[in-house]
Design a protein around this motif. Structure first.
Motif, PDB file in Angstrom:
ATOM      1  N   TYR A 118       0.090  54.524  49.378  1.00 31.21           N
ATOM      2  CA  TYR A 118       0.424  55.938  49.224  1.00 31.21           C
ATOM      3  C   TYR A 118       0.419  56.316  47.753  1.00 31.21           C
ATOM      4  N   LYS A 119       0.286  57.604  47.512  1.00 35.59           N
ATOM      5  CA  LYS A 119       0.271  58.106  46.135  1.00 35.59           C
ATOM      6  C   LYS A 119       1.673  58.495  45.697  1.00 35.59           C
ATOM      7  N   LYS A 120       2.423  59.102  46.619  1.00 34.53           N
ATOM      8  CA  LYS A 120       3.778  59.547  46.330  1.00 34.53           C
ATOM      9  C   LYS A 120       4.653  59.243  47.540  1.00 34.53           C
ATOM     10  N   SER A 121       5.762  58.539  47.308  1.00 36.19           N
ATOM     11  CA  SER A 121       6.638  58.163  48.412  1.00 36.19           C
ATOM     12  C   SER A 121       7.373  59.380  48.973  1.00 36.19           C
ATOM     13  N   SER A 122       7.760  59.276  50.252  1.00 36.36           N
ATOM     14  CA  SER A 122       8.527  60.334  50.899  1.00 36.36           C
ATOM     15  C   SER A 122       9.364  59.694  51.997  1.00 36.36           C
TER      16      SER A 122
END
Length: 198
Positions: free
Chosen positions: A180-184
């Motif tokens: 992933y590029k940005k965690s959520s």
């Protein structure tokens, strides 16, 4: 099997825009991540194409199993004295069969070559494919045997395929990762789902 847990995952995040997209290659998946088309990707051997813009989390490691039509003469012979979920057997038991095998990943292709060399025969190909679902479908139809994972078998196919452990090589275990590029919160929960799907 994580597919059986997906409905509850979807229900938990009912207001989120969750879609599953199938890509042909790891490179394509990584590009979709970088372009913002998808938020997370799950596949085998992402570490071979690492990218500094992305985060990688190892979810599991498994060796491929041999998927064999349940009607195959070797199935009753091998399972007769085994209580294992995936009985161990010698790949040479299937030297007369055709195989669905193939990969665009050099490490996998080389690994399979070594495994067959150790078994003492060169496989006859029924199909060269990187589509594991196609390979499982062919095994379930009785056309050939194939390497794959039990998680890739649909409920409709499970009664038609038996799985055997034929790879005695820790180095050939495949790494399954989420990238992933940005965690959520959703991505963290998706990773947790995958890790708890043994």
């Amino acid at each position: 099997m994580y597919r059986k847990k997906l409905p509850s995952f979807y229900a938990r995040f009912a207001n989120a825009d969750i879609k599953i997209i199938h890509a042909q290659t790891d490179i394509e998946l990584l590009q979709m991540l970088k372009d913002g088309v998808v938020d997370a990707a799950y596949a085998v051997h992402f570490e071979s194409v690492k990218d500094s813009e992305l985060e990688y989390e190892l979810v599991a490691k498994h060796a491929p199993l041999l998927a064999v039509p349940s009607t195959h003469i070797a199935v009753s012979k091998i399972t007769a004295n085994s209580s294992e979920k995936y009985p161990k057997c010698d790949l040479s038991e299937f030297r007369d069969d055709k195989f669905a095998i193939g990969s665009d990943n050099i490490r996998l292709r080389t690994g399979f070559e070594q495994i067959f060399a150790k078994a003492g025969f060169k496989p006859k190909l029924a199909c060269a494919t990187t589509d594991i679902n196609l390979a499982m479908s062919m095994a379930g139809s009785g056309i050939c045997v194939a390497f794959g994972f039990s998680e890739c078998v649909s409920d409709e196919q499970k009664d038609f395929i038996s799985f055997f452990d034929v790879i005695d090589d820790e180095n050939f275990k495949l790494s399954f990762s989420v990238v992933y590029k940005k965690s959520s919160k959703i991505i963290k929960e998706f990773i947790k789902l995958l890790k708890n799907s043994e």
